[in-house]
Scaffold this active site. Structure first.
Site, PDB file in Angstrom:
ATOM      1  N   TYR A 124     -16.352   0.796 -10.986  1.00  0.00           N
ATOM      2  CA  TYR A 124     -16.656   0.253 -12.133  1.00  0.00           C
ATOM      3  C   TYR A 124     -17.464   0.990 -13.245  1.00  0.00           C
ATOM      4  O   TYR A 124     -17.529   0.283 -14.222  1.00  0.00           O
ATOM      5  CB  TYR A 124     -17.211  -1.118 -11.772  1.00  0.00           C
ATOM      6  CG  TYR A 124     -16.614  -1.874 -10.943  1.00  0.00           C
ATOM      7  CD1 TYR A 124     -15.374  -2.465 -11.122  1.00  0.00           C
ATOM      8  CD2 TYR A 124     -17.026  -2.228  -9.283  1.00  0.00           C
ATOM      9  CE1 TYR A 124     -14.544  -3.252 -10.075  1.00  0.00           C
ATOM     10  CE2 TYR A 124     -16.308  -2.777  -8.627  1.00  0.00           C
ATOM     11  CZ  TYR A 124     -15.174  -3.226  -8.745  1.00  0.00           C
ATOM     12  OH  TYR A 124     -14.171  -3.969  -7.842  1.00  0.00           O
ATOM     13  N   HIS A 132      -7.819  -3.848 -15.531  1.00  0.00           N
ATOM     14  CA  HIS A 132      -8.695  -3.837 -14.309  1.00  0.00           C
ATOM     15  C   HIS A 132      -9.761  -2.421 -14.536  1.00  0.00           C
ATOM     16  O   HIS A 132      -8.866  -1.238 -15.053  1.00  0.00           O
ATOM     17  CB  HIS A 132      -8.190  -3.517 -13.073  1.00  0.00           C
ATOM     18  CG  HIS A 132      -7.432  -4.903 -12.714  1.00  0.00           C
ATOM     19  ND1 HIS A 132      -7.961  -6.205 -12.412  1.00  0.00           N
ATOM     20  CD2 HIS A 132      -6.193  -5.270 -12.904  1.00  0.00           C
ATOM     21  CE1 HIS A 132      -7.262  -7.244 -12.408  1.00  0.00           C
ATOM     22  NE2 HIS A 132      -6.094  -6.482 -12.564  1.00  0.00           N
TER      23      HIS A 132
HETATM   24  C1  DQA Z   1     -11.404  -5.777 -10.823  1.00  0.00           C
HETATM   25  C2  DQA Z   1     -10.666  -5.426  -9.494  1.00  0.00           C
HETATM   26  C3  DQA Z   1     -10.719  -6.390  -8.579  1.00  0.00           C
HETATM   27  O1  DQA Z   1     -10.240  -6.152  -7.472  1.00  0.00           O
HETATM   28  C4  DQA Z   1     -12.179  -6.852  -8.269  1.00  0.00           C
HETATM   29  O2  DQA Z   1     -12.222  -7.928  -7.437  1.00  0.00           O
HETATM   30  C5  DQA Z   1     -13.164  -7.112  -9.469  1.00  0.00           C
HETATM   31  C6  DQA Z   1     -13.088  -6.168 -10.780  1.00  0.00           C
HETATM   32  C7  DQA Z   1     -11.434  -4.265 -11.794  1.00  0.00           C
HETATM   33  O3  DQA Z   1     -11.874  -4.477 -13.044  1.00  0.00           O
HETATM   34  O4  DQA Z   1     -11.320  -3.211 -11.383  1.00  0.00           O
HETATM   35  O5  DQA Z   1     -13.765  -8.044  -9.422  1.00  0.00           O
HETATM   36  O6  DQA Z   1     -10.726  -6.633 -11.658  1.00  0.00           O
END
Ligand code: DQA
Length: 150
Positions: A26, A103
């Site tokens: 992230y 994402h």
């Molecule tokens: C997410 C990916 C999802 O699988 C995860 O549960 C998240 C963040 C991303 O931004 O990569 O909370 O949406």
């Protein structure tokens, strides 16, 4: 000159914890820092953005309900809800707005349960694994779509 079109950027569950989540997936930006990047991207495209984050699925659904007629499009990262919330999928359909999914991490290359997105079929395009740049690409895609439909 026409008023800028407003795009709503929706962040779902646990996105408020950015900065404390695994940086390998992230990055290190907090949600506030990410939102200021997104505001910068929108500015260069002449778009206005508004933001909403919640950890409550019903609030996310109700926010989607309220968007019809008030936003030109939506960029959404529902977090883990992406993979199983048919309620959010239905609310997105009800909102009936051009949408892009983002994402930060590369969801298709992670655990098998992250490979399904229940909203993907309702989105113009999905961007994953590009970090904050995914939001820039989503706004560009929406801007292109809106300029073709006006
Ligand atoms: C997410 C990916 C999802 O699988 C995860 O549960 C998240 C963040 C991303 O931004 O990569 O909370 O949406």
């Amino acid at each position: 000159m026409a008023a800028p079109q407003r795009i709503e950027v929706l962040h779902g569950v646990n996105l408020d914890m950015l900065g404390r989540r695994d940086p390998a997936h992230y990055g290190t930006l907090t949600l506030t820092e990410l939102e200021s990047r997104i505001t910068g991207f929108a500015g260069t495209l002449g778009l206005e953005v508004s933001f909403f984050q919640t950890n409550h699925e019903g609030e996310f659904v109700e926010r989607l309900h309220g968007l019809a007629g008030s936003a030109a499009g939506v960029v959404l990262n529902p977090g883990a809800w992406t993979h199983y919330s048919w309620a959010i999928r239905d609310a997105l359909e009800i909102a009936s707005l051009p949408a892009c999914e983002v994402h930060l991490s590369d969801v298709k290359a992670r655990e098998p349960w992250r490979r399904l997105s229940v909203i993907e079929e309702l989105c113009l395009e999905s961007f994953a694994g590009m970090g904050p740049d995914g939001y820039r690409l989503a706004l560009e895609r929406l801007s292109e779509h809106l300029s073709q439909s006006t």
